[in-house]
Design a protein around this motif. Structure first.
Motif, PDB file in Angstrom:
ATOM      1  N   GLY A  95       0.787  -1.229   0.000  1.00 47.31           N
ATOM      2  CA  GLY A  95       0.000   0.000   0.000  1.00 47.31           C
ATOM      3  C   GLY A  95       0.819   1.279   0.000  1.00 47.31           C
ATOM      4  O   GLY A  95       0.270   2.356  -0.193  1.00 47.31           O
ATOM      5  N   ARG A  96       2.110   1.169   0.192  1.00 46.82           N
ATOM      6  CA  ARG A  96       2.958   2.372   0.196  1.00 46.82           C
ATOM      7  C   ARG A  96       3.423   2.682  -1.222  1.00 46.82           C
ATOM      8  O   ARG A  96       3.489   1.805  -2.083  1.00 46.82           O
ATOM      9  CB  ARG A  96       4.162   2.176   1.111  1.00 46.82           C
ATOM     10  CG  ARG A  96       3.733   2.153   2.557  1.00 46.82           C
ATOM     11  CD  ARG A  96       4.819   2.082   3.596  1.00 46.82           C
ATOM     12  NE  ARG A  96       6.133   2.490   3.186  1.00 46.82           N
ATOM     13  CZ  ARG A  96       7.257   2.052   3.748  1.00 46.82           C
ATOM     14  NH1 ARG A  96       7.220   1.184   4.736  1.00 46.82           N
ATOM     15  NH2 ARG A  96       8.427   2.478   3.329  1.00 46.82           N
ATOM     16  N   ASP A 149      -6.022   8.479  -7.785  1.00 43.65           N
ATOM     17  CA  ASP A 149      -6.816   7.813  -6.760  1.00 43.65           C
ATOM     18  C   ASP A 149      -6.612   8.514  -5.411  1.00 43.65           C
ATOM     19  O   ASP A 149      -5.471   8.687  -4.967  1.00 43.65           O
ATOM     20  CB  ASP A 149      -6.404   6.337  -6.648  1.00 43.65           C
ATOM     21  CG  ASP A 149      -7.282   5.602  -5.670  1.00 43.65           C
ATOM     22  OD1 ASP A 149      -6.993   5.676  -4.452  1.00 43.65           O
ATOM     23  OD2 ASP A 149      -8.263   4.977  -6.102  1.00 43.65           O
ATOM     24  N   PRO A 150      -7.695   8.919  -4.752  1.00 49.64           N
ATOM     25  CA  PRO A 150      -7.558   9.662  -3.495  1.00 49.64           C
ATOM     26  C   PRO A 150      -6.943   8.849  -2.355  1.00 49.64           C
ATOM     27  O   PRO A 150      -6.288   9.420  -1.473  1.00 49.64           O
ATOM     28  CB  PRO A 150      -8.991  10.088  -3.157  1.00 49.64           C
ATOM     29  CG  PRO A 150      -9.876   9.189  -3.960  1.00 49.64           C
ATOM     30  CD  PRO A 150      -9.094   8.766  -5.163  1.00 49.64           C
ATOM     31  N   ASP A 151      -7.116   7.524  -2.360  1.00 48.79           N
ATOM     32  CA  ASP A 151      -6.516   6.714  -1.301  1.00 48.79           C
ATOM     33  C   ASP A 151      -4.997   6.633  -1.441  1.00 48.79           C
ATOM     34  O   ASP A 151      -4.286   6.491  -0.444  1.00 48.79           O
ATOM     35  CB  ASP A 151      -7.110   5.301  -1.291  1.00 48.79           C
ATOM     36  CG  ASP A 151      -8.545   5.283  -0.820  1.00 48.79           C
ATOM     37  OD1 ASP A 151      -8.902   6.110   0.057  1.00 48.79           O
ATOM     38  OD2 ASP A 151      -9.335   4.460  -1.327  1.00 48.79           O
ATOM     39  N   LEU A 152      -4.499   6.716  -2.657  1.00 48.79           N
ATOM     40  CA  LEU A 152      -3.045   6.695  -2.871  1.00 48.79           C
ATOM     41  C   LEU A 152      -2.447   8.083  -2.718  1.00 48.79           C
ATOM     42  O   LEU A 152      -1.301   8.219  -2.306  1.00 48.79           O
ATOM     43  CB  LEU A 152      -2.725   6.116  -4.250  1.00 48.79           C
ATOM     44  CG  LEU A 152      -3.146   4.666  -4.467  1.00 48.79           C
ATOM     45  CD1 LEU A 152      -2.823   4.227  -5.895  1.00 48.79           C
ATOM     46  CD2 LEU A 152      -2.480   3.746  -3.456  1.00 48.79           C
ATOM     47  N   ALA A 153      -3.188   9.113  -3.095  1.00 47.99           N
ATOM     48  CA  ALA A 153      -2.773  10.521  -2.935  1.00 47.99           C
ATOM     49  C   ALA A 153      -1.366  10.788  -3.478  1.00 47.99           C
ATOM     50  O   ALA A 153      -0.539  11.418  -2.821  1.00 47.99           O
ATOM     51  CB  ALA A 153      -2.892  10.944  -1.470  1.00 47.99           C
ATOM     52  N   SER A 172     -10.236   2.019  -9.099  1.00 43.14           N
ATOM     53  CA  SER A 172      -9.664   2.623  -7.897  1.00 43.14           C
ATOM     54  C   SER A 172      -8.767   1.626  -7.164  1.00 43.14           C
ATOM     55  O   SER A 172      -8.804   0.420  -7.417  1.00 43.14           O
ATOM     56  CB  SER A 172     -10.785   3.072  -6.964  1.00 43.14           C
ATOM     57  OG  SER A 172     -11.441   1.944  -6.395  1.00 43.14           O
ATOM     58  N   TRP A 173      -7.999   2.144  -6.225  1.00 39.52           N
ATOM     59  CA  TRP A 173      -7.164   1.319  -5.355  1.00 39.52           C
ATOM     60  C   TRP A 173      -8.064   0.366  -4.548  1.00 39.52           C
ATOM     61  O   TRP A 173      -7.760  -0.814  -4.417  1.00 39.52           O
ATOM     62  CB  TRP A 173      -6.334   2.224  -4.445  1.00 39.52           C
ATOM     63  CG  TRP A 173      -5.524   1.512  -3.416  1.00 39.52           C
ATOM     64  CD1 TRP A 173      -5.679   1.599  -2.065  1.00 39.52           C
ATOM     65  CD2 TRP A 173      -4.414   0.617  -3.621  1.00 39.52           C
ATOM     66  NE1 TRP A 173      -4.744   0.818  -1.419  1.00 39.52           N
ATOM     67  CE2 TRP A 173      -3.951   0.200  -2.361  1.00 39.52           C
ATOM     68  CE3 TRP A 173      -3.772   0.122  -4.749  1.00 39.52           C
ATOM     69  CZ2 TRP A 173      -2.884  -0.670  -2.188  1.00 39.52           C
ATOM     70  CZ3 TRP A 173      -2.706  -0.756  -4.584  1.00 39.52           C
ATOM     71  CH2 TRP A 173      -2.274  -1.138  -3.322  1.00 39.52           C
ATOM     72  N   ARG A 174      -9.186   0.860  -4.042  1.00 41.69           N
ATOM     73  CA  ARG A 174     -10.104   0.011  -3.260  1.00 41.69           C
ATOM     74  C   ARG A 174     -10.653  -1.140  -4.105  1.00 41.69           C
ATOM     75  O   ARG A 174     -10.797  -2.256  -3.622  1.00 41.69           O
ATOM     76  CB  ARG A 174     -11.246   0.838  -2.692  1.00 41.69           C
ATOM     77  CG  ARG A 174     -10.797   1.736  -1.568  1.00 41.69           C
ATOM     78  CD  ARG A 174     -11.928   2.531  -0.986  1.00 41.69           C
ATOM     79  NE  ARG A 174     -11.386   3.523  -0.079  1.00 41.69           N
ATOM     80  CZ  ARG A 174     -12.087   4.211   0.763  1.00 41.69           C
ATOM     81  NH1 ARG A 174     -13.403   4.031   0.832  1.00 41.69           N
ATOM     82  NH2 ARG A 174     -11.519   5.099   1.543  1.00 41.69           N
TER      83      ARG A 174
END
Length: 190
Positions: A95-96, A149-153, A172-174
């Motif tokens: 996730g990083r 993607d907002p979760d990855l920013a 998306s990442w999700r």
């Protein structure tokens, strides 16, 4: 050639020492012996590809399902911000993300292990990126996540000027996490 382990598990950068004089520059961009010293199988790479992008273009974030795909990536002309996202659920850095500037001044080569998403943005008027890949392309295994993607920013340094329709339509990442979770459950049930 200096080899450095980066902040994502398994990611390496190979930084050569360019020789510069009044004629220009000469550098070694790949050394099989050095790659082997760091756990890579140089003869495993089966395809070389190259892209040319205009300033502001974003390509990615791309990956492959299944056993993934290893890449050696370098910028042969111009400069790019190269971005990786660890999509390996069992990885300590899952996730990083990591962003590294690749350019035609430093000649750094980035080793991208299987299971990471990869993308870049062209920072100069024109940028050529070269890829050495360990598997032939199999379109049915392609995965992609939207660059914004907002979760990855991910912080892209320039306004995005161009991208493919495929990248524009990426999930998306999700959504990818849900797919990976389903695939892992299916594999565990076998």
């Amino acid at each position: 050639m200096h080899v450095r382990e980066e902040s994502l598990a398994g990611v390496l950068t190979f930084r050569p020492t360019p020789h510069r004089d009044d004629r220009g520059v000469f550098t070694r961009t790949f050394d099989a012996a050095i790659a082997a010293e760091h756990g890579l199988a140089p003869d495993a790479f089966v395809q070389d590809s190259q892209s040319r992008s205009r300033k502001g273009t974003v390509r990615g974030l791309h990956g492959r399902r299944g056993r993934g795909e290893a890449k050696l990536v370098r910028c042969a002309r111009g400069a790019v911000l190269d971005v990786l996202v660890d999509a390996r659920p069992s990885s300590p850095t899952f996730g990083r993300s990591l962003a590294i500037r690749l350019d035609d001044e430093e000649f750094t080569t980035l080793y991208v292990p299987p299971g990471l998403l990869h993308g870049f943005q062209a920072l100069t008027e024109s940028a050529d990126v070269c890829y050495r890949i360990d598997r032939p392309h199999a379109p049915g295994e392609d995965i992609a996540v939207r660059y914004d993607d907002p979760d990855l920013a991910i912080e892209w340094p320039l306004p995005v000027t161009a991208m493919s329709e495929r990248d524009r339509a990426a999930g998306s990442w999700r959504e990818l996490l849900a797919e990976l979770s389903t695939e892992l459950s299916t594999e565990a049930g076998r």
